[in-house]
Design a protein around this motif. Sequence first.
Motif, mmCIF file in Angstrom:
data_model
loop_
_atom_site.group_PDB
_atom_site.id
_atom_site.type_symbol
_atom_site.label_atom_id
_atom_site.label_comp_id
_atom_site.label_asym_id
_atom_site.label_seq_id
_atom_site.Cartn_x
_atom_site.Cartn_y
_atom_site.Cartn_z
ATOM 1 N N TYR B 138 0.854 -1.191 0.000
ATOM 2 C CA TYR B 138 0.000 0.000 0.000
ATOM 3 C C TYR B 138 0.892 1.244 0.000
ATOM 4 C CZ TYR B 138 -3.807 -3.133 1.566
ATOM 5 O OH TYR B 138 -4.740 -4.126 1.666
ATOM 6 N N LEU B 139 0.301 2.398 -0.236
ATOM 7 C CA LEU B 139 1.012 3.649 -0.026
ATOM 8 C C LEU B 139 1.390 3.755 1.455
ATOM 9 C CD1 LEU B 139 -1.317 5.925 -2.210
ATOM 10 C CD2 LEU B 139 0.972 5.129 -2.829
ATOM 11 N N TYR B 140 2.449 4.476 1.751
ATOM 12 C CA TYR B 140 2.925 4.590 3.136
ATOM 13 C C TYR B 140 1.859 5.172 4.069
ATOM 14 C CZ TYR B 140 7.740 3.353 2.058
ATOM 15 O OH TYR B 140 8.866 2.666 1.690
ATOM 16 N N LEU B 141 1.951 4.791 5.326
ATOM 17 C CA LEU B 141 1.034 5.335 6.334
ATOM 18 C C LEU B 141 1.287 6.827 6.597
ATOM 19 C CD1 LEU B 141 1.155 2.408 8.933
ATOM 20 C CD2 LEU B 141 -0.936 3.205 7.795
ATOM 21 N N LEU B 142 2.563 7.208 6.611
ATOM 22 C CA LEU B 142 2.919 8.572 7.022
ATOM 23 C C LEU B 142 3.513 9.377 5.865
ATOM 24 C CD1 LEU B 142 4.676 7.778 10.427
ATOM 25 C CD2 LEU B 142 2.300 8.487 10.037
ATOM 26 N N GLU B 143 3.238 10.674 5.878
ATOM 27 C CA GLU B 143 3.759 11.538 4.820
ATOM 28 C C GLU B 143 5.282 11.633 4.882
ATOM 29 O OE1 GLU B 143 2.213 12.352 7.508
ATOM 30 O OE2 GLU B 143 2.590 14.403 8.200
ATOM 31 N N THR B 144 5.834 11.530 6.094
ATOM 32 C CA THR B 144 7.293 11.612 6.214
ATOM 33 C C THR B 144 7.953 10.368 5.613
ATOM 34 O OG1 THR B 144 6.930 10.792 8.463
ATOM 35 C CG2 THR B 144 7.371 13.139 8.217
ATOM 36 N N GLU B 145 7.366 9.201 5.860
ATOM 37 C CA GLU B 145 7.875 7.973 5.232
ATOM 38 C C GLU B 145 7.761 8.080 3.715
ATOM 39 O OE1 GLU B 145 6.663 4.088 7.733
ATOM 40 O OE2 GLU B 145 4.940 5.324 7.158
ATOM 41 N N ALA B 146 6.596 8.520 3.268
ATOM 42 C CA ALA B 146 6.367 8.612 1.824
ATOM 43 C C ALA B 146 7.404 9.529 1.187
ATOM 44 C CB ALA B 146 4.951 9.117 1.540
ATOM 45 N N ALA B 147 7.608 10.689 1.817
ATOM 46 C CA ALA B 147 8.536 11.667 1.230
ATOM 47 C C ALA B 147 9.969 11.156 1.254
ATOM 48 C CB ALA B 147 8.423 12.994 1.974
ATOM 49 N N SER B 148 10.345 10.461 2.322
ATOM 50 C CA SER B 148 11.751 10.045 2.414
ATOM 51 C C SER B 148 12.069 8.888 1.472
ATOM 52 C CB SER B 148 12.115 9.695 3.861
ATOM 53 O OG SER B 148 11.407 8.556 4.275
ATOM 54 N N HIS B 149 11.074 8.075 1.135
ATOM 55 C CA HIS B 149 11.332 6.940 0.233
ATOM 56 C C HIS B 149 11.061 7.264 -1.239
ATOM 57 C CE1 HIS B 149 10.869 4.727 4.082
ATOM 58 N NE2 HIS B 149 11.715 3.883 3.532
ATOM 59 N N ALA B 150 10.367 8.363 -1.486
ATOM 60 C CA ALA B 150 9.830 8.575 -2.837
ATOM 61 C C ALA B 150 10.907 8.889 -3.857
ATOM 62 C CB ALA B 150 8.804 9.710 -2.802
ATOM 63 N N ASN B 151 10.848 8.185 -4.955
ATOM 64 C CA ASN B 151 11.588 8.554 -6.160
ATOM 65 C C ASN B 151 10.747 9.623 -6.861
ATOM 66 O OD1 ASN B 151 11.868 8.482 -9.091
ATOM 67 N ND2 ASN B 151 13.272 6.778 -8.792
ATOM 68 N N VAL B 152 11.356 10.783 -7.081
ATOM 69 C CA VAL B 152 10.566 11.919 -7.562
ATOM 70 C C VAL B 152 9.959 11.641 -8.944
ATOM 71 C CG1 VAL B 152 10.613 14.375 -8.110
ATOM 72 C CG2 VAL B 152 11.837 13.533 -6.130
ATOM 73 N N LYS B 153 10.674 10.883 -9.759
ATOM 74 C CA LYS B 153 10.105 10.550 -11.079
ATOM 75 C C LYS B 153 8.851 9.691 -10.933
ATOM 76 C CE LYS B 153 14.156 11.031 -13.988
ATOM 77 N NZ LYS B 153 15.198 10.364 -14.777
ATOM 78 N N GLU B 154 8.894 8.784 -9.968
ATOM 79 C CA GLU B 154 7.705 7.954 -9.735
ATOM 80 C C GLU B 154 6.563 8.792 -9.168
ATOM 81 O OE1 GLU B 154 8.836 4.475 -7.470
ATOM 82 O OE2 GLU B 154 10.212 3.792 -9.037
ATOM 83 N N VAL B 155 6.898 9.741 -8.305
ATOM 84 C CA VAL B 155 5.869 10.658 -7.790
ATOM 85 C C VAL B 155 5.215 11.406 -8.948
ATOM 86 C CG1 VAL B 155 5.495 12.791 -6.491
ATOM 87 C CG2 VAL B 155 6.907 10.961 -5.511
ATOM 88 N N GLU B 156 6.043 11.928 -9.831
ATOM 89 C CA GLU B 156 5.489 12.703 -10.946
ATOM 90 C C GLU B 156 4.587 11.824 -11.817
ATOM 91 O OE1 GLU B 156 8.106 15.432 -12.779
ATOM 92 O OE2 GLU B 156 6.837 15.711 -14.533
ATOM 93 N N ALA B 157 5.041 10.614 -12.097
ATOM 94 C CA ALA B 157 4.219 9.708 -12.914
ATOM 95 C C ALA B 157 2.905 9.392 -12.214
ATOM 96 C CB ALA B 157 5.001 8.426 -13.203
ATOM 97 N N GLU B 158 2.976 9.149 -10.910
ATOM 98 C CA GLU B 158 1.770 8.776 -10.169
ATOM 99 C C GLU B 158 0.784 9.947 -10.097
ATOM 100 O OE1 GLU B 158 0.422 6.055 -9.078
ATOM 101 O OE2 GLU B 158 -1.137 6.896 -7.774
ATOM 102 N N ILE B 159 1.262 11.152 -9.833
ATOM 103 C CA ILE B 159 0.283 12.254 -9.729
ATOM 104 C C ILE B 159 -0.280 12.610 -11.105
ATOM 105 C CG2 ILE B 159 1.223 13.071 -7.536
ATOM 106 C CD1 ILE B 159 2.408 15.473 -8.914
ATOM 107 N N ARG B 160 0.535 12.467 -12.145
ATOM 108 C CA ARG B 160 -0.036 12.644 -13.493
ATOM 109 C C ARG B 160 -1.107 11.579 -13.760
ATOM 110 N NH1 ARG B 160 2.719 16.270 -16.633
ATOM 111 N NH2 ARG B 160 4.847 16.756 -15.981
ATOM 112 N N ALA B 161 -0.842 10.366 -13.333
ATOM 113 C CA ALA B 161 -1.819 9.288 -13.535
ATOM 114 C C ALA B 161 -3.095 9.549 -12.733
ATOM 115 C CB ALA B 161 -1.209 7.945 -13.146
#
Lengths: 323, 323
Positions: B138-161
């Motif tokens: 699943y997506l991370y429980l916490l925003e801090t976990e999400a931000a620290s693990h996130a590959n920015v390219k994957e973030v961009e692809a996911e929010i575009r999706a």
Amino acid sequence: MRRTLFAALGISLCVFITLFAQAKTPSSRPILQAEKTNLAERLGYSRDAKLLIVHADDLGMAHSVNAATIKGFEVGLVNSGSIMVPCPWLSEIATYARSHPQSDLGLHLTLTSEWTSFRWGPVLPKDRVASLLDKSGYLYLLETEAASHANVKEVEAEIRAQIERARSFGIQPTHLDSHMGTLYQTKELFETLLRVARENKLPTRIFRDQIAAMDYLPSILKPEDIIIDRVISIDPSVTPEGWAKFYTDAIKSVQPGVTEVIVHLAYDDAEMRAATHDHPDWGAAWRQRDLDFFTSDGFRKVLQENQIKLVTWREIGKLQYGR
Amino acid sequence: MRRTLFAALGISLCVFITLFAQAKTPSSRPILQAEKTNLAERLGYSRDAKLLIVHADDLGMAHSVNAATIKGFEVGLVNSGSIMVPCPWLSEIATYARSHPQSDLGLHLTLTSEWTSFRWGPVLPKDRVASLLDKSGYLYLLETEAASHANVKEVEAEIRAQIERARSFGIQPTHLDSHMGTLYQTKELFETLLRVARENKLPTRIFRDQIAAMDYLPSILKPEDIIIDRVISIDPSVTPEGWAKFYTDAIKSVQPGVTEVIVHLAYDDAEMRAATHDHPDWGAAWRQRDLDFFTSDGFRKVLQENQIKLVTWREIGKLQYGR
């Protein structure tokens, strides 16, 4: 009379399957075991014992379903259930499963997402199971759509992934079945279910009346596959007023052997009403009626008066796989 | 005094941003526009108009959230909201969006799945956004976990999706924001949000006080980015008894310009209690209190008494992109 007829029909079907299976396999395993002893006897009960699995479907789908089914388990008259791994409330029911490791919880393998307002996708990455998804990227609404579009290899990968995912959540499934019967729609799909179930040493729901509906069944069953005797399942022809009478009559008619009654428990609450708003069949009020009956003193009494004992898929799995 | 101080602070920050942005860009666009006229004036109101967006987060998450927020819209005192595309109740809120095309509905871009019993994954296939997923998939429980693990390219692809998926459901978003503020956690993430928002010609929430907390902000803002004046958001330090007083006082203190009050509406019902069972902050009772206040005559009265007008992100988007 009815019992005699049913028993005769049951035995003849059993012989048919056994012989058919024998013709198809060179194995010298004790394929006539089912003839020598009936399923109740094989499970350690008397030959004429009336055994019932009270099985709640759709765990994990919604909180309302989880909460109502757990209530059924706690009252003690619902003794089995199966979990939908792709659904949003999986974590909640997995927590229950981990804290109740002796519960009889199987997997309700899920290839459909049937409520229009509230939906889910597959466990595998969507691009690996494209044939399982409708245009919106969710699993299909209907089992017929799912079956007609499904690539069988993708189905197999997805149901294996659902089993693996359940285990990763600490669920140790006791059996497998198929949400909305999608995996019973074609021979190829049912073979896939059987293959995956056998490899995982898990029983899956097969009952005598299926043989008439699924003419390929004898050709793919093996002697060790356990066939339960009968399934009771309510349908939309029963009026709300007739609900308790339908189940009471059905349970009074339970014959020796193993019967499974398949129920759908939830509260008639805001969540469930919204999920099922355009689909009263198997909807919120339907599930509340099931909950009311299967936690009632009336149900307890009819079980007692008819000397019906509750059994589980765990016991069937132990018999089938010698655990 | 307070108003004067706030206005002075606001203007100085605005000048700072404008100048900073000017230094970074060779553009000769009208970057001093924000100095010449304030945001209220640019939106077509008087210079001293007090404008408020009453914005409900988390649409699509749960039926309880959808139903409560739609009630807020119908009462008329909640006039904006944002939708979580990966969540199970997306279809329900998309139906509302299609039948209310003038609603001010944006996307609450979602990179977290914060309730332990009830979870969701990404829109993209999981194997394409592995850095966004926790061990359970699943997506991370916490925003801090999400931000620290996130590959920015994957973030961009996911929010575009997520944006593309919303549009495929017939949602025409009026703005973008970030669930749990994940996209405000680092400069790279916020730059990604800004880039995607600009390309989609959608405004995103930026407010003056963020500049102090996000020191990189002036370096990445452009003159045409609209900065609202203030955000009101309740926090766990407020007691249930103090809820209405907190909001009433905050709204009485609204200054000229554009303020957004961010609210979280749901019913304190079984679904919401189960989802938030181990997290009372932003939980079921919290959201019921928000619903109660923002549909109350007390709220209506304090708006009237303070001559506060409601505005939407749609109006801000029109101003920003000249639609």
